[in-house]
Write a protein that holds these residues in place. Structure first.
Motif, PDB file in Angstrom:
ATOM      1  N   GLY A   1       0.972   3.945  -2.849  1.00 21.76           N
ATOM      2  CA  GLY A   1       0.771   5.352  -2.690  1.00 21.76           C
ATOM      3  C   GLY A   1       1.751   6.124  -2.895  1.00 21.76           C
ATOM      4  O   GLY A   1       1.443   7.374  -3.448  1.00 21.76           O
TER       5      GLY A   1
ATOM      6  N   LEU B   1       0.718  -1.133  -0.075  1.00 19.34           N
ATOM      7  CA  LEU B   1      -0.194  -0.076   0.114  1.00 19.34           C
ATOM      8  C   LEU B   1       0.834   1.251  -0.201  1.00 19.34           C
ATOM      9  O   LEU B   1       0.398   2.253  -0.542  1.00 19.34           O
ATOM     10  N   TRP B   2       1.910   1.158   0.744  1.00 19.53           N
ATOM     11  CA  TRP B   2       2.876   2.367   0.706  1.00 19.53           C
ATOM     12  C   TRP B   2       3.331   2.536  -0.524  1.00 19.53           C
ATOM     13  O   TRP B   2       3.548   3.781  -0.889  1.00 19.53           O
TER      14      TRP B   2
ATOM     15  N   GLY C   1       1.532   9.300  -5.755  1.00 19.59           N
ATOM     16  CA  GLY C   1       1.856  10.604  -5.434  1.00 19.59           C
ATOM     17  C   GLY C   1       2.830  11.333  -6.548  1.00 19.59           C
ATOM     18  O   GLY C   1       2.790  12.414  -6.891  1.00 19.59           O
TER      19      GLY C   1
END
Length: 58
Positions: A9, A5-6, A13
């Protein structure tokens, strides 16, 4: 799962920031070209005024 998930993300971004940066660069190029056209036109007008002045006033 949390690491995935990081990563997703961070990648999302980066892609969003890259898209905004490319959009900003595109607009800066457009504004720069418009400014260049204005400068060329003003220089041409000023040159014509100088050339059309009587010789005694130069």
């Amino acid at each position: 799962m949390r690491a995935l998930l990081w990563i997703v993300g961070v990648v999302a971004g980066v892609l969003i920031l890259l898209g905004l940066l490319l959009e900003a660069v595109r607009w800066l190029i457009i504004i720069g070209l418009a400014a260049l056209v204005v400068v060329i036109v003003l220089a041409a007008v000023k040159t014509r005024r100088v050339l059309n002045r009587p010789a005694g006033r130069r």
